[in-house]
Design a protein around this motif. Structure first.
Motif, PDB file in Angstrom:
ATOM      1  N   MET A  53       0.848  -1.185   0.000  1.00  0.00           N
ATOM      2  CA  MET A  53       0.000   0.000   0.000  1.00  0.00           C
ATOM      3  C   MET A  53       0.886   1.237   0.000  1.00  0.00           C
ATOM      4  SD  MET A  53      -2.914   1.038   2.787  1.00  0.00           S
ATOM      5  CE  MET A  53      -3.848  -0.417   2.389  1.00  0.00           C
ATOM      6  N   ASN A  54       0.656   2.158  -0.931  1.00  0.00           N
ATOM      7  CA  ASN A  54       1.448   3.364  -1.021  1.00  0.00           C
ATOM      8  C   ASN A  54       0.871   4.437  -0.098  1.00  0.00           C
ATOM      9  OD1 ASN A  54       3.167   2.322  -3.032  1.00  0.00           O
ATOM     10  ND2 ASN A  54       1.637   2.775  -4.614  1.00  0.00           N
ATOM     11  N   LYS A  55       1.640   4.840   0.879  1.00  0.00           N
ATOM     12  CA  LYS A  55       1.188   5.845   1.818  1.00  0.00           C
ATOM     13  C   LYS A  55       2.403   6.415   2.543  1.00  0.00           C
ATOM     14  CE  LYS A  55       0.224   2.188   5.202  1.00  0.00           C
ATOM     15  NZ  LYS A  55       0.639   1.116   4.310  1.00  0.00           N
ATOM     16  N   GLU A  56       2.238   7.605   3.092  1.00  0.00           N
ATOM     17  CA  GLU A  56       3.320   8.208   3.849  1.00  0.00           C
ATOM     18  C   GLU A  56       3.440   7.517   5.196  1.00  0.00           C
ATOM     19  OE1 GLU A  56       2.915  12.399   4.194  1.00  0.00           O
ATOM     20  OE2 GLU A  56       2.943  12.755   2.035  1.00  0.00           O
ATOM     21  N   ASN A  57       4.665   7.242   5.596  1.00  0.00           N
ATOM     22  CA  ASN A  57       4.914   6.617   6.890  1.00  0.00           C
ATOM     23  C   ASN A  57       6.282   7.086   7.379  1.00  0.00           C
ATOM     24  OD1 ASN A  57       5.303   4.974   9.133  1.00  0.00           O
ATOM     25  ND2 ASN A  57       4.406   3.167   8.165  1.00  0.00           N
ATOM     26  N   PRO A  58       6.345   8.248   8.018  1.00  0.00           N
ATOM     27  CA  PRO A  58       7.633   8.787   8.468  1.00  0.00           C
ATOM     28  C   PRO A  58       8.397   7.842   9.390  1.00  0.00           C
ATOM     29  CG  PRO A  58       5.923  10.465   8.591  1.00  0.00           C
ATOM     30  CD  PRO A  58       5.230   9.177   8.279  1.00  0.00           C
ATOM     31  N   MET A  59       7.666   7.099  10.252  1.00  0.00           N
ATOM     32  CA  MET A  59       8.362   6.186  11.155  1.00  0.00           C
ATOM     33  C   MET A  59       9.024   5.054  10.381  1.00  0.00           C
ATOM     34  SD  MET A  59       9.457   5.278  14.046  1.00  0.00           S
ATOM     35  CE  MET A  59       8.742   6.634  14.964  1.00  0.00           C
ATOM     36  N   LEU A  60       8.364   4.552   9.344  1.00  0.00           N
ATOM     37  CA  LEU A  60       8.968   3.507   8.528  1.00  0.00           C
ATOM     38  C   LEU A  60      10.211   4.026   7.811  1.00  0.00           C
ATOM     39  CD1 LEU A  60       8.861   0.628   7.418  1.00  0.00           C
ATOM     40  CD2 LEU A  60       7.313   1.461   5.628  1.00  0.00           C
ATOM     41  N   ASP A  61      10.153   5.263   7.351  1.00  0.00           N
ATOM     42  CA  ASP A  61      11.319   5.860   6.687  1.00  0.00           C
ATOM     43  C   ASP A  61      12.503   5.933   7.650  1.00  0.00           C
ATOM     44  OD1 ASP A  61       9.823   6.184   4.397  1.00  0.00           O
ATOM     45  OD2 ASP A  61       9.295   8.268   4.828  1.00  0.00           O
ATOM     46  N   LYS A  62      12.247   6.318   8.892  1.00  0.00           N
ATOM     47  CA  LYS A  62      13.317   6.374   9.898  1.00  0.00           C
ATOM     48  C   LYS A  62      13.836   4.967  10.204  1.00  0.00           C
ATOM     49  CE  LYS A  62      11.465  10.466  12.283  1.00  0.00           C
ATOM     50  NZ  LYS A  62      10.878  10.956  13.561  1.00  0.00           N
ATOM     51  N   LEU A  63      12.911   4.033  10.321  1.00  0.00           N
ATOM     52  CA  LEU A  63      13.295   2.657  10.655  1.00  0.00           C
ATOM     53  C   LEU A  63      14.224   2.074   9.611  1.00  0.00           C
ATOM     54  CD1 LEU A  63      12.936   0.119  12.437  1.00  0.00           C
ATOM     55  CD2 LEU A  63      10.899  -0.424  11.056  1.00  0.00           C
ATOM     56  N   LYS A  64      13.962   2.340   8.349  1.00  0.00           N
ATOM     57  CA  LYS A  64      14.775   1.769   7.280  1.00  0.00           C
ATOM     58  C   LYS A  64      16.234   2.196   7.372  1.00  0.00           C
ATOM     59  CE  LYS A  64      11.058   1.111   3.899  1.00  0.00           C
ATOM     60  NZ  LYS A  64      10.454   1.589   2.617  1.00  0.00           N
ATOM     61  N   THR A  65      16.499   3.340   7.973  1.00  0.00           N
ATOM     62  CA  THR A  65      17.890   3.813   8.077  1.00  0.00           C
ATOM     63  C   THR A  65      18.697   3.013   9.083  1.00  0.00           C
ATOM     64  OG1 THR A  65      17.430   5.479   9.797  1.00  0.00           O
ATOM     65  CG2 THR A  65      17.124   6.149   7.495  1.00  0.00           C
ATOM     66  N   ILE A  66      18.032   2.353  10.036  1.00  0.00           N
ATOM     67  CA  ILE A  66      18.769   1.601  11.058  1.00  0.00           C
ATOM     68  C   ILE A  66      18.673   0.088  10.877  1.00  0.00           C
ATOM     69  CG2 ILE A  66      18.513   3.471  12.732  1.00  0.00           C
ATOM     70  CD1 ILE A  66      16.363   1.779  14.143  1.00  0.00           C
ATOM     71  N   LEU A  67      17.848  -0.368   9.937  1.00  0.00           N
ATOM     72  CA  LEU A  67      17.679  -1.812   9.749  1.00  0.00           C
ATOM     73  C   LEU A  67      18.971  -2.545   9.373  1.00  0.00           C
ATOM     74  CD1 LEU A  67      14.184  -2.163   8.025  1.00  0.00           C
ATOM     75  CD2 LEU A  67      14.809  -2.553  10.427  1.00  0.00           C
ATOM     76  N   PRO A  68      19.875  -1.943   8.589  1.00  0.00           N
ATOM     77  CA  PRO A  68      21.113  -2.673   8.286  1.00  0.00           C
ATOM     78  C   PRO A  68      21.918  -3.038   9.534  1.00  0.00           C
ATOM     79  CG  PRO A  68      20.819  -0.890   6.722  1.00  0.00           C
ATOM     80  CD  PRO A  68      19.767  -0.709   7.771  1.00  0.00           C
ATOM     81  N   VAL A  69      21.945  -2.162  10.527  1.00  0.00           N
ATOM     82  CA  VAL A  69      22.674  -2.470  11.757  1.00  0.00           C
ATOM     83  C   VAL A  69      21.959  -3.565  12.534  1.00  0.00           C
ATOM     84  CG1 VAL A  69      23.583  -1.549  13.920  1.00  0.00           C
ATOM     85  CG2 VAL A  69      23.548  -0.115  11.872  1.00  0.00           C
ATOM     86  N   ILE A  70      20.643  -3.494  12.605  1.00  0.00           N
ATOM     87  CA  ILE A  70      19.874  -4.526  13.308  1.00  0.00           C
ATOM     88  C   ILE A  70      20.047  -5.877  12.620  1.00  0.00           C
ATOM     89  CG2 ILE A  70      17.527  -5.269  13.895  1.00  0.00           C
ATOM     90  CD1 ILE A  70      16.858  -2.328  14.394  1.00  0.00           C
ATOM     91  N   ALA A  71      20.095  -5.873  11.295  1.00  0.00           N
ATOM     92  CA  ALA A  71      20.330  -7.121  10.556  1.00  0.00           C
ATOM     93  C   ALA A  71      21.704  -7.692  10.882  1.00  0.00           C
ATOM     94  CB  ALA A  71      20.198  -6.873   9.057  1.00  0.00           C
ATOM     95  N   ALA A  72      22.694  -6.824  10.969  1.00  0.00           N
ATOM     96  CA  ALA A  72      24.053  -7.282  11.290  1.00  0.00           C
ATOM     97  C   ALA A  72      24.145  -7.847  12.699  1.00  0.00           C
ATOM     98  CB  ALA A  72      25.028  -6.117  11.118  1.00  0.00           C
ATOM     99  N   ASN A  73      23.225  -7.450  13.570  1.00  0.00           N
ATOM    100  CA  ASN A  73      23.235  -7.923  14.964  1.00  0.00           C
ATOM    101  C   ASN A  73      22.412  -9.191  15.176  1.00  0.00           C
ATOM    102  OD1 ASN A  73      24.850  -5.827  15.877  1.00  0.00           O
ATOM    103  ND2 ASN A  73      23.128  -4.530  16.511  1.00  0.00           N
ATOM    104  N   ALA A  74      21.841  -9.752  14.113  1.00  0.00           N
ATOM    105  CA  ALA A  74      20.927 -10.892  14.279  1.00  0.00           C
ATOM    106  C   ALA A  74      21.611 -12.096  14.919  1.00  0.00           C
ATOM    107  CB  ALA A  74      20.318 -11.273  12.934  1.00  0.00           C
ATOM    108  N   GLY A  75      22.832 -12.407  14.470  1.00  0.00           N
ATOM    109  CA  GLY A  75      23.555 -13.528  15.071  1.00  0.00           C
ATOM    110  C   GLY A  75      23.877 -13.278  16.526  1.00  0.00           C
ATOM    111  N   ARG A  76      24.286 -12.070  16.825  1.00  0.00           N
ATOM    112  CA  ARG A  76      24.588 -11.691  18.209  1.00  0.00           C
ATOM    113  C   ARG A  76      23.342 -11.800  19.086  1.00  0.00           C
ATOM    114  NH1 ARG A  76      25.934  -5.459  19.273  1.00  0.00           N
ATOM    115  NH2 ARG A  76      25.388  -5.342  21.489  1.00  0.00           N
TER     116      ARG A  76
END
Length: 332
Positions: free
Chosen positions: A1-24
């Motif tokens: 669904m196409n819609k504005e979601n400022p929180m999702l936009d912010k979340l996407k900026t930190i997801l790579p670090v959270i992904a890197a921490n999955a094993g930890r």
């Protein structure tokens, strides 16, 4: 669904670090402190907190999009943190006195929960004393409070399923969570021994489902608090399953794209059986998302219209989510 979601936009900026921490996260058997700090840095823990305490009061569809994205990155982090968020919605239905106690001096405070009534209580002056080993409290390592289940006798002697809220100082955390595949949720056991819970920190579950709890009506201009607590509490589970399933599609494509059969050298990723399974799964998961989004939009519309959902509507919402989850996981 196409819609504005400022929180999702912010979340996407930190997801790579959270992904890197999955094993930890799996090794530590809890959500890493770094993940919590990152999620709090974008304010995600305050999405369902009343604006009076600095919260955001975002819509349910915006929140579930964020949870699905987070769960697709680290399932345990998505599970635990979504609960820390939805518990704030539940706390907003308790008394003003409790909310002031939780957020007055620490607006960043969150609560974990253990809502199965595996506890014993004895009545005291102005409250109850609660004891028990309360299991499966996801994210408890990062919470300042806990919501615990109990059965308290009313004036007629009937046992009423209720919730009590206790501060971190009133319970111990037993480090006993080793569930395969979800170690990172940190769903450990809370141990309470004669913890006193005053009446202003107790609400009957029935009241919180029928708009008669102490906190109902405290926020008349809000869209998200004119509702029972349970639809918000339960929404995270379905969105987590959706996010994991959507990530599964990506992982399958990545795994099979360059894979060849050992004996024949044939490409696995372009083989008809693999493509057929991929196509079927793609449509199943897309259908589940569309079905869930429609359900969550109905939640939001009821809130915007200040239309309290009927029992039939609540049942439909809950079973919709269960049906969607069944469809995205039953044949994987």
């Amino acid at each position: 669904m196409n819609k504005e979601n400022p929180m999702l936009d912010k979340l996407k900026t930190i997801l790579p670090v959270i992904a890197a921490n999955a094993g930890r996260a799996e090794l530590e058997r809890k959500v890493p402190d770094e993940n919590i700090a990152l999620l709090k840095s974008i304010g995600m823990h305050r999405v369902f907190q009343p604006k009076q305490y600095g919260g955001m009061e975002i819509s349910l569809p915006e929140f579930t999009d964020c949870v699905a994205a987070l769960a697709g990155t680290c399932g345990g982090t998505g599970w635990a943190f979504s609960l820390l968020c939805t518990h704030s919605h539940q706390l907003a239905m308790f008394s003003r006195q409790l909310q002031d106690e939780i957020w007055g001096d620490n607006p960043d405070a969150t609560a974990s929960s253990s809502i199965a009534p595996f506890s014993t209580i004895r009545e005291g002056n102005g409250g109850v004393y609660l004891s028990g080993e309360m299991g499966w409290s996801s994210g408890c390592d990062h919470a300042e409070w806990a919501i615990v289940g109990m059965r308290r006798a009313n004036a007629k002697g009937e046992l009423i399923y209720s919730f009590g809220v206790v501060p971190r100082s009133d319970y111990e955390i037993r480090d006993d969570w080793y569930a395969v595949g979800m170690r990172s949720s940190g769903s450990k056991t809370l141990v309470l021994t004669d913890a006193f819970i005053p009446n202003y920190r107790i609400e009957a579950a029935k009241d919180m489902m029928e708009g008669s709890s102490s906190g109902f009506g405290l926020y008349p201009d809000s869209d998200i608090f004119y509702t029972p607590y349970r639809p918000y509490f339960a929404c995270g589970f379905a969105s987590i399953s959706l996010g994991v399933a959507e990530r599964m599609l990506v992982a399958f494509k990545e795994k099979t794209q360059k894979r060849v059969r050992a004996y024949t050298g044939a490409s696995v990723g372009t083989a008809t059986p693999a493509l057929m399974r991929l196509a079927e799964s793609t449509h199943q998961i897309a259908a589940a998302r569309a079905f869930l989004e429609k359900t969550w939009q109905e939640h939001a519309e009821h809130g915007r219209n200040h239309q309290y959902p009927s029992r039939a509507t609540l049942t439909n919402w809950r079973t919709n989510q269960a049906y969607a989850v069944k469809n995205v996981h039953c044949r994987r």
